[in-house]
Design an enzyme around this catalytic site. Structure first.
Site, PDB file in Angstrom:
ATOM      1  N   ASP A   1       0.776  -1.241   0.000  1.00 23.92           N
ATOM      2  CA  ASP A   1       0.000   0.000   0.000  1.00 23.92           C
ATOM      3  C   ASP A   1       0.815   1.304   0.000  1.00 23.92           C
ATOM      4  O   ASP A   1       1.764   1.431   0.779  1.00 23.92           O
ATOM      5  CB  ASP A   1      -0.857   0.101   1.266  1.00 23.92           C
TER       6      ASP A   1
ATOM      7  N   GLU B   1     -10.384  -2.721   4.321  1.00 22.34           N
ATOM      8  CA  GLU B   1      -9.075  -2.143   4.601  1.00 22.34           C
ATOM      9  C   GLU B   1      -8.976  -0.750   3.970  1.00 22.34           C
ATOM     10  O   GLU B   1      -9.752  -0.389   3.076  1.00 22.34           O
ATOM     11  CB  GLU B   1      -7.966  -3.027   4.025  1.00 22.34           C
TER      12      GLU B   1
END
Ligand code: FRU
Length: 496
Positions: free
Chosen positions: A21, A202
């Protein structure tokens, strides 16, 4: 074995090792900061720490040393960065505005009940992100949960408070907290959206966006590990309103990318003065097969920065995305294919992508294709064609969909449903005349419909010499234009 022919030219990738990420995207003091989930020790997920790169133009990224390393107690999971201009936190010397990172601490050891605790922690920097101090009062929020992560923090001017949006990952909902000083947080509201089949939430984000001729709206985005229609994980967007404490949806959720390799996107929390754009980027890979992808000595890359907006289409507000305009400067002299009426069939147009005037292999291209389908029900552009390899990007008019087909795109990691056809409904796909923009990099394809309402992002691992382009259709079509700009981003420093 190193694989330089798959090294992204236009996209950020680390010199070596694993990334996932993007974290803490923010512009500060003349630099865009890209932090990211990074394993400083290897090319699979683990030892998660915050890697760091900076850019002055969103195009060239300079990789810096690890910003926030794991320690013996905690891995450093995803989160955000704010610049505390008003010195609400008291961090630093009171003169230089501190950058404050709000991230999830993930316990290295499990509790007695087998749970790896996740809580929210802070670190700060007063030297433009080069060195970081972990806050001695960490954690600042702990619910005793093992699925409490990925805080997005922003300043909410009307209520003069910081807002944190964080994911209750395993239970599948989001929570808001507020704070005056970034260290003491109070619960504000819970945000629940009914999404059967979408599991493990998420990386939430919340951004205010303008809408032409209407009041602004807020875009809530989060990712689900399971439940994307293509069979893996993906990003969902919900348009609604936010009052500083509570998000209220106005519309049903929409998938933000039809491909398998767009995850964990977040927007820049601050942009340069007088730049009102909302720009975001995501991780261009998937946890479902990332560990088996064949690139060496790195694994993982970011998508290009994308400008984000909302457009009213058929009565609904649609999220629209286009590559950031900064990327245009890397375009070299284009290769063009003249307009032509083409009979239906396979390979009605064949060409090969190589640099104009030389046979040097150019790895990155910006393609624009405009086709009038006339009687055809579908057409596709085959990319990186050669030796049995082909990646198809096309329009299925009968189903009203854009699609990408990487069943024969090259090396198949062989797990996680990599090889497949991914389809995305797009209102313009039934039209006769369609324009697509395709960013083709050494190991990726990003497809943007002309209005930006449909986007498909996938990685591919073709042979170096598979460079052909073919146009295929089931009936005669008119090719209005095909323009291919080589993207000449200066080469990166060689891998160590
Ligand atoms: C999403 C994610 C986040 C987490 C991070 C750990 O890809 O699982 O939820 O913070 O990656 O690397």
């Amino acid at each position: 074995m190193h694989t330089p022919h798959w090294r992204p030219q236009l996209h950020f990738s680390p010199r070596q090792h694993w990334i996932n990420d993007p974290n803490g995207l923010v512009w500060h003091a003349g630099e865009y900061h890209l932090f990211y989930q990074y394993n400083p020790q290897g090319d699979t997920w683990g030892h998660m720490s915050w890697g760091h790169a900076v850019s002055t133009d969103l195009l060239h990224w300079e990789e810096l040393p690890v910003a926030i390393p794991e320690d013996t107690d905690w891995m450093i999971f995803s989160g955000s960065v704010v610049v505390d201009h008003a010195h609400t936190s008291g961090f630093g010397d009171g003169v230089e505005a501190p950058m404050v990172a709000i991230y999830t601490g993930h316990a290295q050891q499990s509790d007695a009940d087998g749970l790896h605790r996740q809580n929210q922690q802070l670190a700060w920097s007063t030297d433009r992100g080069r060195s970081w101090h972990k806050y001695p009062g960490n954690p600042v929020l702990d619910l005793g949960s093992g699925g409490f992560r990925d805080p997005k923090v922003f300043w909410h001017a009307p209520s003069s408070r910081w807002v944190m949006l964080v994911s209750m990952a395993d239970e599948g909902y989001l929570r808001f907290f507020t704070s005056a000083d970034l260290t003491r947080w109070a619960p504000a509201s819970d945000c629940r959206i009914d999404l059967p089949g979408c599991r493990v939430w998420e990386c939430p984000d919340l951004t205010r966006l303008p809408v032409a001729g209407e009041p602004d709206a807020w875009l809530l985005k989060f990712d689900v590990f399971h439940g994307h229609p293509g069979g893996g994980s993906g990003a969902l967007g919900v348009v609604g309103d936010f009052d500083g404490e509570r998000f209220t949806p106005r519309q049903a959720p929409q998938w933000l990318d039809g491909g398998m390799d767009f995850y964990a996107a977040i927007a820049f929390g601050a942009m340069p003065p007088r730049d009102s754009r909302c720009v975001w980027l995501g991780w261009m890979l998937s946890h479902h097969y990332g560990k088996a992808t064949p690139t060496q000595p790195w694994r993982g890359a970011m998508t290009v920065p994308r400008e984000l907006g909302l457009s009213r289409i058929d009565g609904q507000l649609h999220v629209v995305q286009q590559p950031a305009r900064e990327l245009l400067v890397s375009r070299g002299a284009p290769w063009t294919c003249p307009a032509a009426a083409l009979p239906g069939g396979r390979s009605v147009l064949t060409a090969s992508l190589s640099a104009p005037g030389s046979d040097r292999a150019v790895q990155a291209w910006d393609l624009r294709i405009e086709v009038d389908a006339q009687q055809a029900n579908g057409w596709s552009l085959g990319l990186r064609v050669g030796g049995g390899e082909i990646t198809r990007v096309g329009v299925d008019r009968a189903r009203g969909e854009l699609f990408i087909d990487r069943r024969h795109s090259g090396v198949d990691p062989g797990i996680g449903g990599f090889a497949g056809v991914r389809r995305l409904p797009w209102h313009g796909a039934r039209d006769e005349r369609v324009t697509l923009r395709i960013l083709l990099d050494a190991s990726s394809v990003e497809v943007f419909s002309s209005d930006g309402a449909a986007v498909l992002t996938e990685t591919i691992y073709p042979r170096e010499d598979s460079r052909g382009v073919v146009l295929e259709s089931d009936a005669a079509v008119v090719l209005h234009r095909l323009t291919a700009w080589p993207l000449q981003v200066p080469a990166r420093a060689p891998a160590p």
